[in-house]
Design a protein around this motif. Structure first.
Motif, PDB file in Angstrom:
ATOM      1  N   GLY A 181      66.180 -15.660 -60.423  1.00 32.14           N
ATOM      2  CA  GLY A 181      67.430 -15.272 -59.782  1.00 32.14           C
ATOM      3  C   GLY A 181      67.335 -13.915 -59.122  1.00 32.14           C
ATOM      4  O   GLY A 181      67.810 -13.714 -58.001  1.00 32.14           O
ATOM      5  N   VAL A 182      66.678 -12.967 -59.846  1.00 39.99           N
ATOM      6  CA  VAL A 182      66.501 -11.626 -59.273  1.00 39.99           C
ATOM      7  C   VAL A 182      65.629 -11.694 -58.028  1.00 39.99           C
ATOM      8  O   VAL A 182      65.928 -11.068 -56.994  1.00 39.99           O
ATOM      9  N   LEU A 183      64.534 -12.481 -58.121  1.00 39.52           N
ATOM     10  CA  LEU A 183      63.640 -12.600 -56.966  1.00 39.52           C
ATOM     11  C   LEU A 183      64.348 -13.264 -55.780  1.00 39.52           C
ATOM     12  O   LEU A 183      64.178 -12.856 -54.630  1.00 39.52           O
ATOM     13  N   THR A 184      65.128 -14.308 -56.096  1.00 41.56           N
ATOM     14  CA  THR A 184      65.857 -14.982 -55.023  1.00 41.56           C
ATOM     15  C   THR A 184      66.820 -14.028 -54.342  1.00 41.56           C
ATOM     16  O   THR A 184      66.933 -13.995 -53.108  1.00 41.56           O
ATOM     17  N   GLU A 185      67.512 -13.233 -55.165  1.00 37.59           N
ATOM     18  CA  GLU A 185      68.440 -12.264 -54.599  1.00 37.59           C
ATOM     19  C   GLU A 185      67.704 -11.204 -53.788  1.00 37.59           C
ATOM     20  O   GLU A 185      68.158 -10.784 -52.717  1.00 37.59           O
TER      21      GLU A 185
END
Length: 393
Positions: A181-185
């Protein structure tokens, strides 16, 4: 002398008499039961308490009690604190209901050893259908129960470990999902920033081109207002250099790379040559422009210096190196040399005029750009012209 007999003595005597009667009347059945390895007993339900009236040797061997200790007892004298309390209730209910009973129960031998048995109890009827005996057999299943319990414990340990590992994997999966999720964001933010960068670069390029275009327009107005041919030529040369700077600037910000701080020189010089080729007049297509560069990346400032040197040299070669419609070629090279790089602009024309080699504006510009690169400038010009700048990386 008369003996005082207690009620217990009287019952024991009655039980012993029934045992003797059973032995006498049992015939071959008693002999067969004595010979079998399966522990067996016979009880008498017609007597209060349903006492054991017969026991075979295998039963005595299994539980360790003597025959005298067993006879007259009921089913429950072998039960202990670990025996399921429902066992006695099930047996009594089966006896009252005149039904066979089959169950697994834990009993206690005389030594205190716990014994698991499969107990089968079946009623025996006389000719009138009355229950006159209960026949019970016991099959030692202690090894099986121990093996099952050991397997159960192992399964419990295994399940516990699987549960712990599953929880660990779930935690790791949750952590990875959070990281994803952090990487996607982060990727989304990066895409947004790249989009903003593209807009900003377009705006900067647009403003720079407007500024250069305004400067060119002002120079053209100066040319129109004066009659001195020398001044007009100088102003025209300045206009050409500004146009060249505008082309360098445009090529720089048309790169496909997202890194605005570095420039792929091989692709950059190829585009520079192609751009000069497009600017040639139809008769100038007799002059071929080529580039040959190693995989070298430079920061923006150095890339601009290299482009300015190359552009100035190409411009002068197109003007002076191929008179009288001569055919020829101009080649730009950028290669590794030791710990640095070597920039070269070479043509196979007639060579540079002496006035250009000494003190001309073009020469001063090339010298200034070479100093900005901390490079060493060399010019060879006899039957051909070769300009080189060796500079550190």
């Amino acid at each position: 002398m008369a003996l005082d007999l207690t009620p217990a003595d009287i019952l024991q005597g009655q039980a012993e008499e029934r045992v003797s009667s059973f032995r006498r009347g049992g015939g071959p059945f008693v002999a067969a039961v004595e010979a079998t390895r399966m522990p067996m007993v016979v009880t008498d339900p017609t007597v209060d308490g349903n006492p054991i009236v017969y026991v075979n040797q295998s039963f005595i061997d299994l539980f360790g009690h003597s025959r005298e200790e067993v006879l007259g007892q009921n089913y429950f004298f072998l039960t202990g604190s670990n025996t399921d309390p429902d066992v006695e209730r099930h047996i009594r209910a089966a006896v009252r209901a005149d039904e066979p009973l089959n169950l697994e129960v834990q009993l206690r031998a005389k030594s205190g050893r716990l014994v698991w048995v499969a107990q089968f109890v079946s009623p025996v009827h006389d000719d009138q259908g009355r229950v006159i005996q209960h026949f019970a057999s016991f099959w030692d299943i202690t090894r099986r129960i121990r093996a099952e319990r050991r397997t159960q414990r192992l399964n419990e340990v295994l399940e516990s470990r699987v549960k712990e590992r599953t929880q660990e994997l779930q935690s790791e999966l949750d952590r990875r999902h959070a990281l994803e999720g952090v990487l996607t964001e982060s990727i989304r933010e990066k895409d947004n920033l790249l989009g903003q960068r593209s807009v900003l670069l377009h705006e900067v390029n647009h403003r720079a081109k407007n500024s250069i275009a305004m400067a060119i327009s002002m120079l053209r107005l100066q040319i129109a207002r004066q009659d001195n041919p020398g001044v007009s030529e100088a102003l025209e040369n300045a206009i050409q250099r500004l146009e060249h700077l505008a082309r360098i600037h445009e090529l720089l910000y048309r790169q496909d790379s997202n890194d605005v701080q570095s420039v792929d020189m091989a692709g950059y010089l190829t585009e520079l040559c192609r751009n000069f080729g497009h600017l040639q007049s139809p008769e100038d297509y007799r002059i071929e422009l080529m580039s040959d560069a190693d995989d070298i990346t430079l920061d923006v400032d150095r890339a601009i210096n290299v482009a300015l040197i190359a552009g100035e040299a190409i411009t002068n070669a197109l003007k002076h190196a191929f008179p009288d419609r001569r055919r020829g070629a101009v080649r730009i090279g950028l290669h590794y040399e030791g710990d640095g790089a070597l920039l070269s602009i070479e043509d196979n024309g007639v060579g540079l005029p002496a006035t250009w080699r000494v003190g001309s504006m073009g020469m001063r510009l090339i010298e200034g750009m070479a100093r900005s690169l901390n490079g060493a400038l060399t010019i060879e010009s006899e039957r051909r012209t070769r300009i080189t700048v060796q500079f550190p990386l």
